[in-house]
Scaffold this motif. Structure first.
Motif, PDB file in Angstrom:
ATOM      1  N   ALA A 140      63.886  37.368  61.763  1.00 18.83           N
ATOM      2  CA  ALA A 140      62.549  37.182  62.319  1.00 18.83           C
ATOM      3  C   ALA A 140      62.208  38.304  63.296  1.00 18.83           C
ATOM      4  O   ALA A 140      61.036  38.655  63.458  1.00 18.83           O
ATOM      5  N   LEU A 141      63.237  38.875  63.927  1.00 26.69           N
ATOM      6  CA  LEU A 141      63.024  39.969  64.867  1.00 26.69           C
ATOM      7  C   LEU A 141      62.902  41.317  64.169  1.00 26.69           C
ATOM      8  O   LEU A 141      62.163  42.199  64.622  1.00 26.69           O
ATOM      9  N   THR A 142      63.617  41.492  63.083  1.00 24.42           N
ATOM     10  CA  THR A 142      63.641  42.805  62.417  1.00 24.42           C
ATOM     11  C   THR A 142      62.595  42.942  61.313  1.00 24.42           C
ATOM     12  O   THR A 142      62.258  44.056  60.920  1.00 24.42           O
ATOM     13  N   ARG A 143      62.064  41.818  60.835  1.00 23.85           N
ATOM     14  CA  ARG A 143      61.044  41.889  59.786  1.00 23.85           C
ATOM     15  C   ARG A 143      59.708  42.305  60.399  1.00 23.85           C
ATOM     16  O   ARG A 143      59.277  41.769  61.405  1.00 23.85           O
ATOM     17  N   LEU A 144      59.070  43.279  59.779  1.00 25.76           N
ATOM     18  CA  LEU A 144      57.794  43.774  60.282  1.00 25.76           C
ATOM     19  C   LEU A 144      56.651  42.883  59.814  1.00 25.76           C
ATOM     20  O   LEU A 144      56.645  42.414  58.679  1.00 25.76           O
ATOM     21  N   ARG A 145      55.696  42.684  60.698  1.00 23.93           N
ATOM     22  CA  ARG A 145      54.512  41.903  60.359  1.00 23.93           C
ATOM     23  C   ARG A 145      53.376  42.835  59.962  1.00 23.93           C
ATOM     24  O   ARG A 145      53.199  43.907  60.555  1.00 23.93           O
ATOM     25  N   ASP A 146      52.623  42.427  58.949  1.00 22.23           N
ATOM     26  CA  ASP A 146      51.518  43.263  58.483  1.00 22.23           C
ATOM     27  C   ASP A 146      50.165  42.609  58.723  1.00 22.23           C
ATOM     28  O   ASP A 146      49.180  42.929  58.058  1.00 22.23           O
ATOM     29  N   ASP A 147      50.132  41.685  59.707  1.00 18.91           N
ATOM     30  CA  ASP A 147      48.895  40.971  59.983  1.00 18.91           C
ATOM     31  C   ASP A 147      48.303  41.324  61.347  1.00 18.91           C
ATOM     32  O   ASP A 147      47.497  40.566  61.897  1.00 18.91           O
ATOM     33  N   ALA A 148      48.720  42.459  61.903  1.00 15.50           N
ATOM     34  CA  ALA A 148      48.143  42.874  63.179  1.00 15.50           C
ATOM     35  C   ALA A 148      46.661  43.191  62.987  1.00 15.50           C
ATOM     36  O   ALA A 148      46.288  43.828  61.996  1.00 15.50           O
ATOM     37  N   PRO A 149      45.811  42.762  63.912  1.00 13.01           N
ATOM     38  CA  PRO A 149      44.386  43.101  63.777  1.00 13.01           C
ATOM     39  C   PRO A 149      44.173  44.600  63.935  1.00 13.01           C
ATOM     40  O   PRO A 149      44.708  45.218  64.850  1.00 13.01           O
ATOM     41  N   LEU A 150      43.401  45.163  63.023  1.00 15.99           N
ATOM     42  CA  LEU A 150      43.108  46.593  63.043  1.00 15.99           C
ATOM     43  C   LEU A 150      41.629  46.793  63.362  1.00 15.99           C
ATOM     44  O   LEU A 150      40.800  45.941  63.023  1.00 15.99           O
ATOM     45  N   PRO A 151      41.289  47.905  63.990  1.00 19.56           N
ATOM     46  CA  PRO A 151      39.888  48.134  64.379  1.00 19.56           C
ATOM     47  C   PRO A 151      39.014  48.659  63.251  1.00 19.56           C
ATOM     48  O   PRO A 151      37.933  49.182  63.491  1.00 19.56           O
ATOM     49  N   PHE A 152      39.490  48.521  62.012  1.00 20.93           N
ATOM     50  CA  PHE A 152      38.703  48.993  60.871  1.00 20.93           C
ATOM     51  C   PHE A 152      39.088  48.187  59.640  1.00 20.93           C
ATOM     52  O   PHE A 152      40.187  47.620  59.565  1.00 20.93           O
ATOM     53  N   ASP A 153      38.178  48.118  58.681  1.00 18.86           N
ATOM     54  CA  ASP A 153      38.420  47.401  57.421  1.00 18.86           C
ATOM     55  C   ASP A 153      38.809  48.346  56.295  1.00 18.86           C
ATOM     56  O   ASP A 153      39.335  47.910  55.271  1.00 18.86           O
ATOM     57  N   ALA A 154      38.518  49.615  56.465  1.00 16.94           N
ATOM     58  CA  ALA A 154      38.903  50.642  55.500  1.00 16.94           C
ATOM     59  C   ALA A 154      39.517  51.789  56.281  1.00 16.94           C
ATOM     60  O   ALA A 154      39.163  52.027  57.445  1.00 16.94           O
ATOM     61  N   LEU A 155      40.448  52.474  55.658  1.00 15.84           N
ATOM     62  CA  LEU A 155      41.156  53.546  56.362  1.00 15.84           C
ATOM     63  C   LEU A 155      40.172  54.621  56.803  1.00 15.84           C
ATOM     64  O   LEU A 155      39.427  55.167  55.980  1.00 15.84           O
ATOM     65  N   PRO A 156      40.161  54.941  58.086  1.00 11.82           N
ATOM     66  CA  PRO A 156      39.182  55.921  58.579  1.00 11.82           C
ATOM     67  C   PRO A 156      39.613  57.345  58.255  1.00 11.82           C
ATOM     68  O   PRO A 156      40.802  57.671  58.313  1.00 11.82           O
ATOM     69  N   PRO A 157      38.673  58.207  57.917  1.00 15.54           N
ATOM     70  CA  PRO A 157      39.002  59.619  57.732  1.00 15.54           C
ATOM     71  C   PRO A 157      39.246  60.273  59.081  1.00 15.54           C
ATOM     72  O   PRO A 157      38.964  59.687  60.140  1.00 15.54           O
ATOM     73  N   ARG A 158      39.747  61.471  59.037  1.00  9.73           N
ATOM     74  CA  ARG A 158      39.907  62.206  60.287  1.00  9.73           C
ATOM     75  C   ARG A 158      38.533  62.550  60.857  1.00  9.73           C
ATOM     76  O   ARG A 158      37.609  62.902  60.131  1.00  9.73           O
ATOM     77  N   GLY A 159      38.423  62.426  62.159  1.00 12.76           N
ATOM     78  CA  GLY A 159      37.188  62.788  62.819  1.00 12.76           C
ATOM     79  C   GLY A 159      37.174  64.266  63.186  1.00 12.76           C
ATOM     80  O   GLY A 159      38.137  64.991  62.937  1.00 12.76           O
ATOM     81  N   PRO A 160      36.095  64.714  63.795  1.00  7.16           N
ATOM     82  CA  PRO A 160      36.017  66.122  64.195  1.00  7.16           C
ATOM     83  C   PRO A 160      36.931  66.417  65.382  1.00  7.16           C
ATOM     84  O   PRO A 160      37.171  65.561  66.229  1.00  7.16           O
ATOM     85  N   VAL A 161      37.450  67.626  65.403  1.00  9.78           N
ATOM     86  CA  VAL A 161      38.252  68.086  66.537  1.00  9.78           C
ATOM     87  C   VAL A 161      37.315  68.365  67.711  1.00  9.78           C
ATOM     88  O   VAL A 161      36.199  68.860  67.537  1.00  9.78           O
ATOM     89  N   ASP A 162      37.762  68.038  68.910  1.00  9.40           N
ATOM     90  CA  ASP A 162      36.968  68.249  70.124  1.00  9.40           C
ATOM     91  C   ASP A 162      37.592  69.399  70.924  1.00  9.40           C
ATOM     92  O   ASP A 162      38.481  69.162  71.767  1.00  9.40           O
ATOM     93  N   PRO A 163      37.161  70.653  70.702  1.00 13.61           N
ATOM     94  CA  PRO A 163      37.762  71.790  71.408  1.00 13.61           C
ATOM     95  C   PRO A 163      37.650  71.679  72.924  1.00 13.61           C
ATOM     96  O   PRO A 163      38.569  72.091  73.646  1.00 13.61           O
ATOM     97  N   SER A 164      36.567  71.102  73.412  1.00 11.84           N
ATOM     98  CA  SER A 164      36.401  70.962  74.851  1.00 11.84           C
ATOM     99  C   SER A 164      37.476  70.059  75.435  1.00 11.84           C
ATOM    100  O   SER A 164      38.081  70.375  76.480  1.00 11.84           O
TER     101      SER A 164
END
Length: 291
Positions: A243-267
């Motif tokens: 129960a301690l070593t098994r990973l859970r895959d039900d953590a709430p995520l802040p998105f429903d679809a995998l987000p693409p990479r966003g723009p780089v912020d040079p500043s």
């Protein structure tokens, strides 16, 4: 392909491997951050613009596993303040590079990676786990890879199975028997790595093993009768460990679809470099003006 980076592994590697002389302009330790930054900057071209999620641990003493066993990770000291701030800088760097960040005070980074992997499978995407933590091997399926980072060769599921001697998806069951001293998880006394690997080359999981303890005598295992006794006597220990070593895959995520990479912020990158220091090579690779 979805790439999942286990941030803590590379921060701690920098903390222990790089010299204390790496500091910020104000003299604060920055070696863990520098090690992480170098890994992340080197990953960017190698991952070819594919989705890359950065997963952090914020549940060092408050995860759901502490509810299962209060002694979970009790042998570990909490990171000192000079390391905690480097975790914050690493998160700032990730966000400045347009990379989504996952963190939770209840789920560990491994569980966040498992939850993102589930989402990737829903979208028929394979995954590459970027880590040195063997616990994560349980997430591997055909088409997936385990990668220890830049400069290392990525291994597919079959290569990982060959290395351990059993299918990697059985890693939690394996650790339930041998234990994991790093996380203060006891296993079944007297069962070592070779015996556990042999058992899970024969049985699909811990439930199947315990359902057939009498059958151990038929597999030609050395000391099978004694092995059966040990397993019977420590059944509760084994299932709690799983129960301690098994990973859970039900953590709430802040998105429903995998987000693409966003723009780089040079500043933001330049400001982080001014305050903390990215290192000359990293500045050059990122194309910052004062590289």
């Amino acid at each position: 392909m979805l790439y999942l980076l286990d941030a803590s592994i590379f921060l701690f590697r920098g903390w222990f491997a790089l010299p204390d002389s790496i500091t910020t302009a104000a003299g604060e330790p920055a070696n863990a951050f520098r090690g992480f930054a170098t890994t992340l900057v080197d990953l960017l071209p190698e991952t070819g613009g594919q989705p890359l999620l950065i997963c952090f641990d914020e549940s060092l003493s408050s995860s759901f596993r502490n509810e299962i066993d209060p002694d979970y990770k009790a042998n570990r000291e909490l990171p000192p303040p000079e390391l905690e701030c480097q975790f914050r800088w690493a998160r700032t760097l990730s966000e400045a590079l347009g990379l989504p960040v996952l963190a939770s005070d209840y789920f560990e980074a491994d569980d966040l990676m498992a939850s993102a992997a589930r989402l990737a499978r829903d979208q028929a995407l394979p995954i590459t786990l970027i880590s040195r933590d063997k616990d994560l091997a349980q997430l591997l399926r055909p088409g997936d890879y385990f990668w220890e980072g830049p400069g290392k060769a990525a291994r597919d599921r079959d290569a990982v199975a060959e290395r351990f001697g059993f299918p990697p998806e059985r890693m939690a069951d394996y650790l339930a028997l041998v234990g994991d001293p790093v996380d203060n998880i006891p296993g079944v006394p007297g069962i070592g790595a070779k015996t556990a690997a042999r058992l899970f080359s024969l049985y699909s999981d811990l439930d199947a093993l315990y359902a057939d303890l009498d059958g151990l005598l038929e597999h030609g295992l050395r000391g099978a009768a004694r092995l059966r006794e040990r397993l019977q006597a420590h059944r509760e220990v084994a299932f709690r460990a799983r129960a301690l070593t098994r990973l859970r895959d039900d953590a709430p995520l802040p998105f429903d679809a995998l987000p693409p990479r966003g723009p780089v912020d040079p500043s933001a990158l330049n400001e982080l470099d001014r305050l903390v220091g990215l290192g000359r090579a990293n500045r050059r690779k990122l194309g910052l003006a004062h590289a």
